[in-house]
Design a protein around this motif. Structure first.
Motif, PDB file in Angstrom:
ATOM      1  N   LEU A  41      35.861  33.558  42.823  1.00  0.00           N
ATOM      2  CA  LEU A  41      36.807  34.096  41.844  1.00  0.00           C
ATOM      3  C   LEU A  41      36.353  33.919  40.400  1.00  0.00           C
ATOM      4  O   LEU A  41      36.456  34.840  39.592  1.00  0.00           O
ATOM      5  N   MET A  42      35.854  32.745  40.055  1.00  0.00           N
ATOM      6  CA  MET A  42      35.537  32.459  38.654  1.00  0.00           C
ATOM      7  C   MET A  42      34.347  33.269  38.142  1.00  0.00           C
ATOM      8  O   MET A  42      34.126  33.334  36.932  1.00  0.00           O
ATOM      9  N   SER A  43      33.610  33.918  39.035  1.00  0.00           N
ATOM     10  CA  SER A  43      32.488  34.755  38.598  1.00  0.00           C
ATOM     11  C   SER A  43      32.936  36.192  38.302  1.00  0.00           C
ATOM     12  O   SER A  43      32.153  36.992  37.801  1.00  0.00           O
ATOM     13  N   LEU A  44      34.204  36.509  38.580  1.00  0.00           N
ATOM     14  CA  LEU A  44      34.729  37.845  38.295  1.00  0.00           C
ATOM     15  C   LEU A  44      35.082  37.981  36.815  1.00  0.00           C
ATOM     16  O   LEU A  44      35.208  36.978  36.104  1.00  0.00           O
ATOM     17  N   ASN A  45      35.291  39.214  36.366  1.00  0.00           N
ATOM     18  CA  ASN A  45      35.736  39.477  35.004  1.00  0.00           C
ATOM     19  C   ASN A  45      37.247  39.215  34.947  1.00  0.00           C
ATOM     20  O   ASN A  45      38.050  40.107  35.204  1.00  0.00           O
ATOM     21  N   LEU A  46      37.616  37.957  34.649  1.00  0.00           N
ATOM     22  CA  LEU A  46      39.003  37.516  34.590  1.00  0.00           C
ATOM     23  C   LEU A  46      39.396  37.217  33.149  1.00  0.00           C
ATOM     24  O   LEU A  46      38.548  36.865  32.331  1.00  0.00           O
ATOM     25  N   TRP A  47      40.694  37.301  32.872  1.00  0.00           N
ATOM     26  CA  TRP A  47      41.200  36.762  31.622  1.00  0.00           C
ATOM     27  C   TRP A  47      40.971  35.253  31.650  1.00  0.00           C
ATOM     28  O   TRP A  47      41.094  34.615  32.704  1.00  0.00           O
ATOM     29  N   GLU A  89      43.061  54.781  32.227  1.00  0.00           N
ATOM     30  CA  GLU A  89      42.330  54.787  30.957  1.00  0.00           C
ATOM     31  C   GLU A  89      42.944  53.815  29.959  1.00  0.00           C
ATOM     32  O   GLU A  89      42.265  53.003  29.371  1.00  0.00           O
ATOM     33  N   LYS A  90      44.265  53.929  29.739  1.00  0.00           N
ATOM     34  CA  LYS A  90      44.945  53.058  28.778  1.00  0.00           C
ATOM     35  C   LYS A  90      45.569  51.907  29.560  1.00  0.00           C
ATOM     36  O   LYS A  90      46.693  52.012  30.045  1.00  0.00           O
ATOM     37  N   ASP A  91      44.836  50.817  29.665  1.00  0.00           N
ATOM     38  CA  ASP A  91      45.257  49.690  30.497  1.00  0.00           C
ATOM     39  C   ASP A  91      44.786  48.408  29.822  1.00  0.00           C
ATOM     40  O   ASP A  91      43.585  48.210  29.634  1.00  0.00           O
ATOM     41  N   VAL A  92      45.725  47.528  29.443  1.00  0.00           N
ATOM     42  CA  VAL A  92      45.363  46.259  28.808  1.00  0.00           C
ATOM     43  C   VAL A  92      44.460  45.434  29.731  1.00  0.00           C
ATOM     44  O   VAL A  92      43.673  44.624  29.274  1.00  0.00           O
ATOM     45  N   ASN A  93      44.551  45.682  31.037  1.00  0.00           N
ATOM     46  CA  ASN A  93      43.743  44.954  32.023  1.00  0.00           C
ATOM     47  C   ASN A  93      42.503  45.723  32.476  1.00  0.00           C
ATOM     48  O   ASN A  93      41.886  45.356  33.475  1.00  0.00           O
ATOM     49  N   LYS A  94      42.125  46.783  31.761  1.00  0.00           N
ATOM     50  CA  LYS A  94      40.996  47.617  32.187  1.00  0.00           C
ATOM     51  C   LYS A  94      39.745  46.771  32.456  1.00  0.00           C
ATOM     52  O   LYS A  94      39.376  45.927  31.656  1.00  0.00           O
ATOM     53  N   ASP A  95      39.146  46.992  33.621  1.00  0.00           N
ATOM     54  CA  ASP A  95      37.923  46.321  34.095  1.00  0.00           C
ATOM     55  C   ASP A  95      38.130  44.845  34.470  1.00  0.00           C
ATOM     56  O   ASP A  95      37.187  44.183  34.869  1.00  0.00           O
ATOM     57  N   LYS A  96      39.351  44.329  34.343  1.00  0.00           N
ATOM     58  CA  LYS A  96      39.642  42.947  34.738  1.00  0.00           C
ATOM     59  C   LYS A  96      40.043  42.915  36.219  1.00  0.00           C
ATOM     60  O   LYS A  96      40.492  43.908  36.788  1.00  0.00           O
ATOM     61  N   TRP A  97      39.896  41.743  36.805  1.00  0.00           N
ATOM     62  CA  TRP A  97      40.368  41.469  38.164  1.00  0.00           C
ATOM     63  C   TRP A  97      41.646  40.657  38.040  1.00  0.00           C
ATOM     64  O   TRP A  97      41.668  39.642  37.336  1.00  0.00           O
ATOM     65  N   ILE A  98      42.716  41.114  38.693  1.00  0.00           N
ATOM     66  CA  ILE A  98      43.997  40.415  38.625  1.00  0.00           C
ATOM     67  C   ILE A  98      44.618  40.383  40.015  1.00  0.00           C
ATOM     68  O   ILE A  98      44.130  41.010  40.951  1.00  0.00           O
ATOM     69  N   GLY A  99      45.737  39.663  40.112  1.00  0.00           N
ATOM     70  CA  GLY A  99      46.516  39.667  41.354  1.00  0.00           C
ATOM     71  C   GLY A  99      47.374  40.916  41.427  1.00  0.00           C
ATOM     72  O   GLY A  99      47.203  41.859  40.656  1.00  0.00           O
ATOM     73  N   ILE A 100      48.344  40.898  42.336  1.00  0.00           N
ATOM     74  CA  ILE A 100      49.210  42.052  42.591  1.00  0.00           C
ATOM     75  C   ILE A 100      50.569  41.799  41.951  1.00  0.00           C
ATOM     76  O   ILE A 100      51.150  40.733  42.143  1.00  0.00           O
ATOM     77  N   GLY A 101      51.087  42.772  41.207  1.00  0.00           N
ATOM     78  CA  GLY A 101      52.412  42.583  40.629  1.00  0.00           C
ATOM     79  C   GLY A 101      52.746  43.629  39.608  1.00  0.00           C
ATOM     80  O   GLY A 101      52.053  44.634  39.458  1.00  0.00           O
ATOM     81  N   ASP A 128      43.813  33.340  33.134  1.00  0.00           N
ATOM     82  CA  ASP A 128      43.948  33.495  34.588  1.00  0.00           C
ATOM     83  C   ASP A 128      43.131  32.436  35.316  1.00  0.00           C
ATOM     84  O   ASP A 128      43.530  31.948  36.378  1.00  0.00           O
ATOM     85  N   LYS A 129      41.999  32.062  34.735  1.00  0.00           N
ATOM     86  CA  LYS A 129      41.172  31.018  35.358  1.00  0.00           C
ATOM     87  C   LYS A 129      41.946  29.702  35.434  1.00  0.00           C
ATOM     88  O   LYS A 129      41.804  28.949  36.395  1.00  0.00           O
ATOM     89  N   ILE A 130      42.774  29.447  34.422  1.00  0.00           N
ATOM     90  CA  ILE A 130      43.562  28.217  34.412  1.00  0.00           C
ATOM     91  C   ILE A 130      44.576  28.233  35.543  1.00  0.00           C
ATOM     92  O   ILE A 130      44.649  27.303  36.353  1.00  0.00           O
ATOM     93  N   PHE A 131      45.381  29.312  35.637  1.00  0.00           N
ATOM     94  CA  PHE A 131      46.406  29.268  36.682  1.00  0.00           C
ATOM     95  C   PHE A 131      45.829  29.467  38.073  1.00  0.00           C
ATOM     96  O   PHE A 131      46.375  28.950  39.048  1.00  0.00           O
ATOM     97  N   LEU A 132      44.688  30.134  38.196  1.00  0.00           N
ATOM     98  CA  LEU A 132      44.043  30.212  39.513  1.00  0.00           C
ATOM     99  C   LEU A 132      43.589  28.825  39.976  1.00  0.00           C
ATOM    100  O   LEU A 132      43.736  28.482  41.151  1.00  0.00           O
ATOM    101  N   ARG A 133      43.045  28.013  39.053  1.00  0.00           N
ATOM    102  CA  ARG A 133      42.673  26.629  39.403  1.00  0.00           C
ATOM    103  C   ARG A 133      43.899  25.837  39.848  1.00  0.00           C
ATOM    104  O   ARG A 133      43.846  25.079  40.811  1.00  0.00           O
TER     105      ARG A 133
END
Length: 170
Positions: A113-119, A27-39, A122-127
């Motif tokens: 990837l770029m069509s996902l709900n990303l920060w 519930e309390k997650d700064v990344n809620k509903d975002k797609w991220i890597g593992i870490g 994150d799009k910059i470093f994924l590129r």
């Protein structure tokens, strides 16, 4: 003692796809509903590699057997402490994918990837990762969800979209 300002993030690769975590379980997650890597955050005394291996095992059940340290990302956000993230990719692993208590794990084709709900940052470093950029330092500053600063290897790259940034440098 609070959380360490040091974190790891890893994009595990298989068959032209990255393993992504859709953060939908907390519930309390700064990344809620975002797609991220593992870490996650370093524990006391851990090296970046030790943190990486532990976090990947905890979140996925997988054991990495081949990985590369690709860059350092500095995150600054209004109302949050600064975070320094060690960014990795992994190409070899063992084990069976397990359920994650932080969200849903899914293999996503790199071209999707770029069509996902990303920060936005994150799009910059994924590129950069997908373009096989050499080791880099990236600073990303946010005000809420708005990316207000993006500095790559000391050069301001704001105003360049992630899609349009096919890096004059490379």
């Amino acid at each position: 003692m609070g959380k360490s300002p040091l974190t790891t993030l890893c994009y595990i690769e298989k068959d032209g796809k990255y393993l992504m975590l859709h953060r939908v379980k907390k519930e309390k997650d700064v990344n809620k509903d975002k797609w991220i890597g593992i870490g996650g955050h370093f524990e006391a005394g851990e090296s970046p590699e030790e943190c990486l291996l532990r976090e990947v095992k905890e979140e996925t059940g997988l054991t990495l057997t081949g990985f590369s340290f690709r860059g350092i990302v500095t995150f600054s956000a209004v109302g949050w402490p600064v975070e320094y993230m060690c960014l990795f990719t992994a190409e070899r692993f063992e084990g069976t994918l397990a359920e994650c208590d932080e969200g849903v794990l899914e293999w996503v084709a790199k071209e999707d990837l770029m069509s996902l709900n990303l920060w936005e940052g994150d799009k910059i470093f994924l590129r950069l990762l997908m373009d096989n950029a050499p080791f880099f330092s990236l600073k990303l500053s946010y005000d809420g969800e708005e990316l207000t600063e993006a500095v790559l290897d000391g050069k301001d790259i704001r105003g360049c979209s992630a899609e349009g940034m096919f890096w004059q440098k490379w």
